[in-house]
Structure formats: C-alpha cells, structure tokens
Design an enzyme around this catalytic site. Structure first.
Site, short mmCIF file in Angstrom:
data_model
loop_
_atom_site.label_atom_id
_atom_site.label_comp_id
_atom_site.label_asym_id
_atom_site.label_seq_id
_atom_site.Cartn_x
_atom_site.Cartn_y
_atom_site.Cartn_z
N PRO A 1 21.63 24.05 9.13
CA PRO A 1 22.09 22.65 9.26
C PRO A 1 23.46 22.39 8.63
O PRO A 1 23.83 23.03 7.64
CB PRO A 1 21.02 21.88 8.49
CG PRO A 1 20.55 22.83 7.43
CD PRO A 1 20.70 24.22 8.01
N ASP A 2 24.18 21.46 9.23
CA ASP A 2 25.37 20.93 8.57
C ASP A 2 24.90 20.20 7.31
O ASP A 2 23.72 19.89 7.17
CB ASP A 2 26.09 19.96 9.53
CG ASP A 2 27.55 19.76 9.15
OD1 ASP A 2 27.95 20.15 8.04
OD2 ASP A 2 28.29 19.18 9.97
N VAL A 3 25.83 19.93 6.41
CA VAL A 3 25.48 19.25 5.15
C VAL A 3 24.72 17.96 5.47
O VAL A 3 25.21 17.11 6.20
CB VAL A 3 26.75 18.90 4.36
CG1 VAL A 3 26.39 18.19 3.07
CG2 VAL A 3 27.55 20.16 4.08
#
Ligand SMILES: *[C@@H]1O[C@H](CO)[C@@H](O)[C@H](O)[C@H]1NC(C)=O
Ligand SMILES: *[C@@H]1O[C@H](CO)[C@@H](O)[C@H](O)[C@H]1NC(C)=O
Ligand SMILES: *[C@@H]1O[C@H](CO)[C@@H](O)[C@H](O)[C@H]1NC(C)=O
Ligand SMILES: *[C@@H]1O[C@H](CO)[C@@H](O)[C@H](O)[C@H]1NC(C)=O
Ligand SMILES: *[C@@H]1O[C@H](CO)[C@@H](O)[C@H](O)[C@H]1NC(C)=O
Ligand SMILES: *[C@@H]1O[C@H](CO)[C@@H](O)[C@H](O)[C@H]1NC(C)=O
Ligand SMILES: *[C@@H]1O[C@H](CO)[C@@H](O)[C@H](O)[C@H]1NC(C)=O
Ligand SMILES: *[C@@H]1O[C@H](CO)[C@@H](O)[C@H](O)[C@H]1NC(C)=O
Ligand SMILES: *[C@@H]1O[C@H](CO)[C@@H](O)[C@H](O)[C@H]1NC(C)=O
Ligand SMILES: *[C@@H]1O[C@H](CO)[C@@H](O)[C@H](O)[C@H]1NC(C)=O
Ligand SMILES: *[C@@H]1O[C@H](CO)[C@@H](O)[C@H](O)[C@H]1NC(C)=O
Ligand SMILES: *[C@@H]1O[C@H](CO)[C@@H](O)[C@H](O)[C@H]1NC(C)=O
Length: 768
Positions: free
Chosen positions: A282-284
């Site tokens: 996942p992205d942040v």
C-alpha cells in the site's frame, strides 16, 4: 481505535459495494497456486518461495507479510523512487519522469532504469518504488505529472516498460505505482489531510511519512470498464510483462472501495487478468482494514491491521485462508528469487553513509536531460546562440534557491505555483537527493569568462519598470528589468512551474513570469524563453511577441540541469525532445470536466478522451500539440509507407492465449509491421521521432487517432533512415465489455506516419 472506527464507517457507507465486489469474483482465482497464470520465467522463483513457505509457522508468515524477517527470509529493503534513491547521499538525481518520457528514447530510459537500479543495489535496497506510471495526467492541473510518463497510455506503457526492464537487468525489483485511478492529489487521503506526508529535505522532521487524520474519506474514482481497461490498466500490462515484482495500491477509493482492498482491481484485474506474480503493497495510509485488504489482494501491510488477532482469527473462523496467507508470503518473495537476490546481494547501507554509487551516471543524466528538451519556437535560427557579446538572463529560475540543493519539497495545497530558484526536481517521494546542482547562472558565468561575452542578470520574477540609475559616460546603468535588457544581443528568461506529490496546480501560467517575458521582449529583440515545468505550462501570454525568438520547454532535469541547458542553448546538443502533453492556447481549452475536484466521487465521464484525444474529439486547436518538437535541422518524411499484416491472426476476433505474465499470451504477438523513411534535409546531425497514429473502425469506438508506434532515430545530414513500427495484437484491440476480452474490430484501419499528433505526413490503410 482508528481501525474500528474506519471499519464501522466503511461498513455503514460501503457495505453494498464490498459485498458486490466479493460476490463478483472468486478470490482463489488469483492465488499463484491456482495455476491461473502460466509463470514462465517466474516459475523457479515460485518453486523456491513455495519450498520456503512450507518451513514457516503461521506466526512467521504473519511476520513476513508485515515487513519482518522470519525463517530463512530476510525482510526486503524498499525505497522510492524513479528519480534517485530517496534521501540518499552520493547518488545521481536523474531527470524526472516527465523529462525522461520527453526523450521518447526507449533505449535511453531502459539504460536509466539499469543505472538507477545499480545505485539502489549498491545501497543494498532490494525493491524500488519505481516506475511511477500514474497519475497519467487525466487533469491538466494534476500536481504529480512531473513524475510520470504522460497521459498517452501507449507512450506511458512503453517508456515505463523499458524502465522496468532496465531496473530488472540491474537485479533490483521494480514496483510500479500507483494502482489505480489516482489522478489528483487533492483529497487523496480525505478532505482535511492536505495530501502531503512524504516531503521534506533529508534529515528534517518532515522527511518522515505521516498518516493524516481525515474527517472525510479519500476521493472515490469511478471509470467505466472500457475506459478503465483501455486508458488506465493498459500501461500496467506493459509493466507486468516487462517484469515488475511489486505494485503499489493507491490511497483513493474505486467504486466505493479502497484501492488497497478492492478485489476487483487487485485480484481480478491485476493478478488474474494481467498475470501479475508479485507483491501488492500500500501507499502511505492506503491500508485501512485487516481481512478485507488481505482477501482483496494486498500482500504486504501494517502489523496494525494484520496480526494474529485479525488474520489469525480469520484463519480459525474461515473468513481468511491458509492458502491465501501462503500466497501472500510467496508473493513477498517472488521478486527476490526472480532477480537472484538470494545468490548474493550488497549489504544495506544507511542514507548518509559514504558509499558513492554514481559511476558515470551524472554524465548520462546530463545527456538524457539535454535530449529531453523540446524546442518549440526558433525564429530565424535564433538558437543555438553564437557569437554573442552581451547576454542577459532573467528570472528566479536562472539561479539557485536560497537554500539547497535539497530544498523543502513538501507540496501541499496552497504552496506557490512557481519555485523561487532553479527548479530541477519534483516534490514528494520522487524528490531529488542532489549531491550538487548545476544552474544556468553558474554555466553562463563560466561561459562569459571563457567565451568573452558580458553577462548581466535580473534574478527575480517581478518586473521593475521605473528606470532610475546612475548616469555614466553616455550610458545609464540601472538595476531595473528594462535596464538589464538594454543593448543585449540576447535576453534569456527562465520560467518554472512547481508542483508535486500532495498538491495540485491552481494555474497553468503565472502572471509575474509572463509579465517578465513581455517586459523583456518589449525591450530586447532576441528574447529566448526557457521553461521547466511539472505539467502543461501555457505560453500564449507572449508566444506571438515578435521579439520572442526562441522557446525551450522541459521537465525537471535533475542535478545536471544547468549543463543540459548550456548543451542545447549553445548547440553542443541538437534538441530532440517531443511534448508528452498538449499545451493549450487557453486554460479553458482543457476539459473542464477534468478540473481538480473537491467532490467525494470523481466520475471519469470523459472516458478515453484525455489530453490530445479530447482536443481532437472537440476539434480544439492547441498551441503546441502532443508529440510536437523542433530541431536545429529539418526532416522530411517519405510519402510511401508500407504495411505487412498477419491478416489471418487479425481475422480472429478475440485474444485466446493462456494467461501468462502480462495477460493473454497472444496479446503480445506482432500482427503488423509498418515501414517508413525519414530524411535529414538540413546540414547538421539530429534525432527525430517519427510517430505512428492509428484510426480504428467505428465498431471499436476509439478516439479519432491514437499513438501506436514511435521511434527515436539519429539521422546524419542528407541521410535517409528507415523506421519500422511493430504492432502487437493488443495495439489493434479494444476492450469488449460484453465479452470481457480484448477484441479486434472488423473494418478499415488507417495508419498515419506523423511528426506529431496533428502533423500527418503520409498514410495507408488496412481493411479486415
Ligand atoms: C472458489 O472456487 C474454488 C474452486 O474453483 C472453491 O474451492 C472455493 O471454495 C471458491 N471460493 C469461494 C470464496 O467461493
Ligand atoms: C534455509 O537456509 C539453510 C542454510 O542456508 C539451507 O540449508 C536451507 O536449505 C534453507 N531452507 C530453505 C527452505 O530455503
Ligand atoms: C538514446 O539513448 C541512448 C543511451 O541509452 C543513446 O546512446 C542514444 O544516442 C539515444 N538515441 C538518440 C536517437 O538520441
Ligand atoms: C514541516 O512542514 C511544515 C508545514 O509545511 C512547516 O511548518 C515546518 O516548518 C516544517 N518543518 C521542518 C523542520 O522543515
Ligand atoms: C466501476 O463501476 C462501473 C459502473 O459504474 C463499472 O463499469 C466498472 O467496471 C467498475 N470498475 C471496477 C474497477 O470495479
Ligand atoms: C493466534 O490466534 C489463534 C486463534 O485466535 C490462537 O489459537 C493462537 O494461540 C494464537 N497464536 C499466538 C502465537 O498468539
Ligand atoms: C536588435 O538589438 C540589437 C541590440 O540592441 C541591435 O544591435 C540590433 O540591430 C537589433 N536588431 C534588429 C533586427 O532590430
Ligand atoms: C523589439 O525590441 C526592440 C528593441 O530591440 C524594440 O525597439 C521593439 O519595440 C520591440 N518590439 C516590440 C513589438 O515590442
Ligand atoms: C529546464 O529546461 C531547459 C530547456 O528548456 C533544460 O535545458 C534545463 O536543463 C531544464 N532545467 C531544469 C532545472 O530542469
Ligand atoms: C462535482 O459534482 C457536481 C455534481 O455532480 C458536478 O456538477 C460538478 O461538475 C463536479 N465537479 C467537478 C470538478 O467535477
Ligand atoms: C514483422 O517484423 C518481424 C521482425 O522483422 C517479423 O518477425 C514478423 O514476421 C513481421 N510480421 C509481419 C506481420 O510482417
Ligand atoms: C546550415 O544551414 C543553415 C540554415 O539553413 C545556414 O545558416 C548555415 O550556414 C548552414 N551551415 C553550413 C555549415 O552549411
């Protein structure tokens, strides 16, 4: 607490969509163990990872999928970006993605991927969050286009694909982002976050990642199935086929479900349709839940969401399976084994360690930077500059920022739209980690000394029109803008536009800078404008001014920026960059439906009609079109273009191949070759970019013309080069939403040899 409240909020608002998504696909189809995907070159990695997973306990497996080391497996080191190893010392800062794509040089970007990969490897990083394929640039105002390969899916996929191959050749795992429909920065984390979170100079408190507290959910992107496949999924086909071992799911929602827990996009499309064999991470802040994200297809996540009290419980109550857990662990190891990182790998070193991995890369970065520059205007061969006695340079962008070179790069809504100082990079996770930075001020000063001209400067974007100064012997020496322009052989105005991760653009022009150009041009009959931009930057405020004789247009060019400018301005390099986005005459010419939106749901109602496809459809004349760029020499195209097609293959309507890495195998078969010639009609060597556009039969329901081939070719004076465009089955296919397959329509196809999306030189047809 946060987790519970977000689950209940999600359950309340989006329960229906989650149920629909789960019911519409059987998630076991995308497990590598299902045999859905023919693994090919990835088979032995799978065999090694499966053998290792057999030796692990459930606890160890949970450790691995949350980024820990267990059993024989040591956690992978992962880091941004496609520009440089993020925040590291003694690395090369390359031209940003926009600039690399403007070279249209597939060998060049392959080699950049390989050189950059060797720097990641030298620092002991296993997986790079690179390339950044999307945001594609659906919106002209999108803040993150400086980092990506542009709004044309074909160009984006080819440049991204070659980058992936290069990085893989260096033995580093490429991981493409952002998956998917992440087309604006505003509200990507919800409305009160301001985006942000990834910026800041190395060592500052802002360089750490933060997860914003949100009062509303991240925006929800909705694109119809045809648009989704033909425009947004298409470049990921290239990335998967080329060897990505990772994919980053984005922060936004898609059809009401977070991108990182969307089983349709991750399981059904990325893993089962495209045959992606690697790890989804996942992205942040992109992960919000435990079981949902694991079942949907996320493979690497936070121990805050994935632990024995969530997934472990799922295993006992049947809402999660051991088969999927094993699949997650295996996917975490696929790239590691695929790229033989088990054989040997350099030890990890910290960002500040004195380990210099640059080799000759700065010189290569300079060459690619110079090659990326597009020459838009050149009246009476104003460029390259020669035999000048008095040169004047203007604008903040000509000289360094007051602090540098790794200046504060957290871009949030409200940040100024220009940079006060030389802009060489984008903001956010692809920001530069510059060991040094060359600027125009520096190279012009060196040249004034060596070439013997006089150099004057006005390092400000604000025009001062009141003339006051000291009277000398027959001259007036002033420190006003006008005074600096007086009696100059050439005046060069440096402009920039600034944006990046976390913030979109509020304007595509800038009043101060445009006024500066006009004031200088009113007083200097040879005014050159050099632009560095992070996305479309309009020029109509001054482009027709008779004294604006030359315009160079480029993306952010990294640490060798000043030298790259020098190379082109003074003629050591003949410019050959081509635009990868449309420069409109007016901001209102861009599709208002794609403006940055504060709405909770963003409907991609324009479908496939973005950038030049929109301008073509509505017959809007751009100032400079997609694919445009001049040279210091001139080219002519042969009027005869020939096509050889495998009509038997094309008569077969649907792709029928087995799903392999990159989707159905026959999508990649070469079904036609188009051959054409280009001649250099000038007197110096130059590189040209012949382009192939295709008009499909009506039944395919495609944009008027679409890029389906391009070649970067160097041509000597008076020489003629033959270029061949190879078309893969997928290049002539459309997505049939009923059949849920790629189809070739019957009817007439027209193939155009072109110098840009609006400059057709010759054509031929093929009827099926
Ligand atoms: C998916 O299909 C497989 C066999 O095709 C079956 O064993 C499994 O129970 C199904 N899973 C779900 C969640 O429907
Ligand atoms: C684990 O590592 C040991 C020591 O290197 C090796 O002998 C063993 O085969 C490895 N086991 C697996 C499953 O890879
Ligand atoms: C493309 O890049 C390569 C470096 O990878 C370079 O050698 C070549 O000259 C470039 N091609 C053109 C036509 O500029
Ligand atoms: C971090 O960013 C915030 C917001 O842009 C700014 O106010 C603050 O001064 C920055 N801190 C550092 C150490 O740069
Ligand atoms: C999203 O919903 C639209 C219908 O509104 C549908 O056409 C499309 O396939 C869906 N996309 C995904 C990724 O689920
Ligand atoms: C993990 O959770 C399961 C089911 O709740 C439990 O039986 C098991 O003892 C737990 N394991 C550990 C190591 O806590
Ligand atoms: C342009 O300006 C220069 C410097 O002031 C002058 O020498 C030259 O004659 C001018 N050229 C034209 C065509 O006006
Ligand atoms: C062009 O520059 C010259 C000075 O060299 C100036 O006299 C002339 O007015 C300028 N032209 C325009 C249209 O401003
Ligand atoms: C700015 O663009 C020019 C060409 O337009 C290029 O030569 C230069 O290297 C670029 N500089 C930066 C900082 O990107
Ligand atoms: C926001 O939604 C409204 C209502 O659907 C629509 O009219 C408007 O165009 C949308 N705004 C943007 C910027 O898309
Ligand atoms: C296209 O060119 C390739 C490489 O020269 C060749 O192998 C292939 O047979 C050609 N295909 C067609 C359809 O002409
Ligand atoms: C090359 O062509 C340009 C313009 O066509 C001309 O000005 C120049 O003198 C020529 N140079 C040589 C070396 O022939």
């Amino acid at each position: 607490m946060a987790r519970l409240s977000s689950i209940s909020l999600l359950g309340l608002l989006y329960y229906g969509n989650i149920v629909a998504a789960t019911a519409s696909s059987n998630y076991t189809d995308y497990l590598l163990s299902s045999g859905t995907v023919k693994l090919g070159e990835w088979q032995s990695a799978y065999d090694k990872a499966s053998a290792l997973v057999e030796t692990l306990t459930t606890e160890e497996k949970l450790t691995i999928i949350t980024g820990g080391s267990a059993g024989n497996f040591t956690a992978l080191e992962m880091l941004d970006s496609s520009t440089n190893p993020y925040t590291y010392y003694y690395v090369t800062t390359w031209p940003a993605g926009l600039a690399m794509a403007m070279t249209w040089n597939q060998t060049g970007i392959h080699d950049q991927g390989q050189a950059l990969g060797s720097e990641f490897r030298g620092k002991g990083i296993n997986l790079a969050y690179a390339p950044t394929l999307q945001p594609l640039g659906r919106s002209a105002w999108g803040g993150r286009q400086g980092e990506t390969y542009g709004p044309d899916s074909y160009l984006n996929g080819h440049m991204g694909g070659q980058f992936v191959k290069g990085m893989a050749d260096a033995g580093v795992i490429p991981s493409a982002k952002h998956f998917i429909l992440n087309e604006q920065e505003t509200n990507r984390q919800g409305s009160t976050s301001g985006g942000g979170g990834m910026g800041g100079p190395p060592g500052s408190s802002n360089s750490s990642t933060t997860t914003a507290t949100t009062s509303t959910l991240p925006y929800n992107s909705v694109a119809d199935d045809k648009t989704f496949h033909e425009t947004y999924l298409a470049p990921f086909y290239d990335a998967v086929k080329s060897g990505i071992g990772g994919a980053m799911c984005s922060m936004n929602r898609i059809n009401g479900t977070y991108a990182c827990e969307n089983q349709v996009t991750l399981g059904k499309y990325l893993k089962a349709e495209l045959g992606f064999p690697g790890i989804v991470h996942p992205d942040v802040g992109g992960q919000h839940n435990g079981i949902e994200s694991a079942n949907a297809g996320e493979d690497f996540g936070s121990s805050m969401y994935w632990s024995n009290s969530t997934l472990g419980v799922g295993l006992t109550n049947g809402s999660f399976t051991e088969a999927r857990l094993n699949d997650m662990v295996i996917r975490n190891m696929m790239g590691f084994y695929r790229y033989s990182q088990d054989a040997s790998y350099p030890a990890y070193v910290s960002p500040t360690a004195d380990v210099d991995v640059r080799g000759d890369h700065p010189a290569v970065a300079r060459a690619r930077g110079a090659e990326s520059i597009a020459l838009l205007k050149n009246t009476n061969n104003a460029l390259p500059l020669k035999s000048k006695r008095s040169v004047s340079i203007f604008g903040y962008h000509a000289a360094p920022r007051y602090l540098g070179p790794n200046t504060a790069l957290s871009v949030n809504t409200g940040t100024a739209s220009t940079m006060i100082g030389h802009m060489t990079q984008v903001g956010g996770s692809a920001m530069g980690s510059l060991a040094y930075e060359t600027t125009p001020f520096q190279v012009f000063t060196n040249r004034a000394a060596s070439d013997g001209f006089m150099l004057r400067w006005w390092l400000n974007d604000s025009v001062v029109t009141t003339t006051s100064g000291m009277s000398g012997a027959g001259t007036v020496l002033t420190e006003t803008t006008i005074g600096v322009a007086d009696n100059s052989d050439v005046c060069i105005c440096f402009l920039n536009a600034w944006s990046g991760e976390g913030g979109d653009r509020s304007e595509l022009t800038n009043a101060d800078q445009d006024n500066l150009v006009n004031t200088v041009a009113d007083n200097c009959n040879n005014t050159i404008v050099v632009i560095n931009t992070t996305g479309p930057r309009l020029v109509d405020q001054w482009i027709s001014h008779e004294n604006v004789t030359g315009v160079l247009y480029a993306g952010p060019l990294g640490m060798e920026s000043g030298n790259a400018i020098d190379d082109v301005l003074f003629g050591a390099v003949n410019p050959s960059g081509r635009l990868i986005h449309t420069i409109a005459k007016n901001e209102s010419d861009y599709d208002p439906g794609t403006a940055i939106s504060e709405n909770e749901t963003i409907d991609f109602t324009e479908g496939n009609y973005i950038d030049y496809k929109y301008f073509d459809k509505y017959n809007i004349t751009p100032r400079y079109e997609f694919g445009y760029g001049l040279s210091y020499t001139s080219f002519a195209y042969g009027t005869n273009i020939s096509i050889q097609a495998d009509t038997a293959a094309l008569q077969q309507e649907y792709a029928t191949g087995q799903i392999a890495i990159g989707g159905k195998e026959d999508l990649w078969n070469i079904v036609a070759n188009v051959t054409a010639t280009v001649t250099n009609t000038g007197n110096i060597t130059g590189a040209d970019v012949p382009q192939l556009y295709v008009t499909f039969p009506d039944a395919a329901d495609q944009p008027i013309r679409q890029l389906r081939g391009f070649q970067k070719v160097s041509v000597a004076p008076s020489a003629t080069e033959t270029v061949t465009f190879t078309l893969r089955r997928r290049d002539l296919s459309y997505w049939d939403v009923v059949a849920q397959n790629w189809a070739v329509a019957k009817g007439q196809y027209t193939f155009y040899l072109a110098a840009s999306s609006r400059d057709m030189k010759a054509s031929t047809t093929l009827t099926l």
